[in-house]
Design a protein around this motif. Structure first.
Motif, short mmCIF file in Angstrom:
data_model
loop_
_atom_site.label_atom_id
_atom_site.label_comp_id
_atom_site.label_asym_id
_atom_site.label_seq_id
_atom_site.Cartn_x
_atom_site.Cartn_y
_atom_site.Cartn_z
N THR A 1 0.83 -1.20 0.00
CA THR A 1 0.00 0.00 0.00
C THR A 1 0.87 1.25 0.00
O THR A 1 2.09 1.18 0.13
N SER A 2 0.21 2.39 -0.11
CA SER A 2 0.96 3.66 -0.08
C SER A 2 1.60 3.88 1.29
O SER A 2 2.72 4.40 1.38
N PHE A 3 0.94 3.47 2.37
CA PHE A 3 1.54 3.60 3.69
C PHE A 3 2.77 2.71 3.82
O PHE A 3 3.75 3.07 4.48
N ASP A 4 2.72 1.52 3.18
CA ASP A 4 3.91 0.65 3.15
C ASP A 4 5.05 1.35 2.42
O ASP A 4 6.20 1.34 2.88
N ALA A 5 4.75 1.92 1.26
CA ALA A 5 5.77 2.58 0.45
C ALA A 5 6.37 3.77 1.18
O ALA A 5 7.58 4.04 1.06
N LEU A 6 5.55 4.49 1.93
CA LEU A 6 6.03 5.65 2.67
C LEU A 6 6.71 5.27 3.98
O LEU A 6 7.36 6.10 4.61
N GLY A 7 6.54 4.01 4.40
CA GLY A 7 7.11 3.59 5.66
C GLY A 7 6.47 4.27 6.85
O GLY A 7 7.16 4.67 7.79
N VAL A 8 5.15 4.42 6.81
CA VAL A 8 4.43 5.08 7.90
C VAL A 8 4.57 4.24 9.17
O VAL A 8 4.22 3.07 9.20
N SER A 9 5.11 4.86 10.21
CA SER A 9 5.40 4.14 11.45
C SER A 9 4.21 4.16 12.41
O SER A 9 3.29 4.98 12.27
N LYS A 10 4.26 3.27 13.39
CA LYS A 10 3.21 3.23 14.41
C LYS A 10 3.19 4.53 15.19
O LYS A 10 2.11 5.04 15.53
#
Length: 330
Positions: A144-153
């Motif tokens: 997903t886009s959050f995976d690609a951006l590396g969105v952290s907890k």
């Protein structure tokens, strides 16, 4: 939420390949918009002609679509992504506005889900969501886009606790194609600074002016086809190494320009003290980075000095940006 409350702001540029699929996905919504604004940035591939033909055929087969106001704006000279979206947003008339790219696919419940979130929080100014990344044919890429951006907890938690501004001062997480916002935010955030992308600017302003909400639900297929004006892919080792060997001159000049434009914008002046303070700090940080010596060894002392201010953590990616400033060539 009724359809009378929602406008769609779409920007197009030579998008004939996918525009019909996107429009079809909008017309499949469980809650339909009442207005679709399309601002075309000088297409030469027949995009607008295709839209007009498609819309006429839809009206012939479904009279109920006549309640949707279709507004098409043609730019004789291209404005660029940011100013084109600003133009589209300014033409929207309803309290809620969904941003829309020309080449994605919306899940049928997108407008219903997002408008319900606004119904539940009157102070909310902007919502953005995760999205499924797909290839040119629409096949999932597996992340997903959050995976690609590396969105952290910790970043997600910051938004949940009302501290989204602290995240957005460092980097943008809001993909415009997933965004819904209140029309009132447009009045606050315009004019958009020329060196900012529309989605990151709207997200940052909303985080200071009211409330911003992040959702992990994927409500669009975000198509990656190699010709995206602003695309996304999952970064690998080469990406991170490239950051360190890429010349810092152009990027740092751009970051300084953005900080200066942020400071000059009416919203970040005294009418919002918290935003004003953040803008001053961000500008001071970028001035310090721009003024670093060309010779790497001579950068060590001023970088350590800037580290002690805490601004690398407040307005950047911490040690990642410290490494950039110490290693990148001029």
């Amino acid at each position: 939420m009724t359809s009378e409350n929602i406008s769609v702001a779409m920007c197009t540029y030579n998008g004939v390949a996918y525009i019909q699929q996107q429009l079809e996905s909008i017309l499949r919504q469980t809650v339909l918009p009442t207005q679709i604004v399309i601002s075309d940035d000088g297409s030469s591939d027949g995009t607008i002609e295709h839209i007009e033909s498609f819309w006429e055929s839809q009206l012939l087969h479904n009279e109920s679509l006549a309640s949707i106001q279709m507004t098409i704006i043609r730019n004789a000279a291209p404005l660029g992504v940011t100013k084109n979206f600003e133009q589209a947003l300014m033409a929207c008339v309803h309290p809620l506005i969904a941003l829309c790219d020309q080449d994605d696919l919306w899940m049928p419940t997108k407008l219903e889900v997002l408008s319900q979130i606004f119904d539940e929080n009157e102070e909310l100014l902007l919502v953005f969501t995760d999205s499924q990344l797909v290839d040119a044919e629409g096949s999932p890429l597996g992340y997903t886009s959050f995976d690609a951006l590396g969105v952290s907890k910790s970043e997600k938690t910051a938004f949940e606790e009302g501290n989204g501004a602290k995240v957005l001062l460092k980097r943008n997480l809001a993909t415009g194609a997933t965004v819904m916002l209140r029309k009132s935010l447009v009045d606050i955030a315009t004019p958009f600074p020329v060196d900012w992308v529309h989605d990151e600017w709207l997200a940052l302003v909303s985080a200071f002016a009211g409330k911003i909400y992040i959702s992990e639900e994927c409500l669009i297929d975000y198509r990656q086809h190699g010709k995206n004006q602003i695309g996304m892919k999952k970064p690998g080792l080469r990406h991170y190494i490239g950051r360190l060997i890429f010349s810092r001159s152009e990027r740092n000049a751009m970051l300084l320009n953005r900080a200066e434009q942020m400071n000059k914008h009416s919203f970040f002046q005294e009418q919002n003290p918290e935003a004003h303070k953040a803008a001053i700090g961000k500008l001071a940080h970028e001035v310090a980075r721009q003024g670093l010596p060309q010779a790497r060894l001579k950068r060590i002392k001023p970088v350590i000095k800037e580290m002690r201010t805490g601004r690398y953590s407040d307005f950047g990616l911490g040690y990642q940006d410290i490494a950039r400033d110490l290693i990148q060539p001029v």
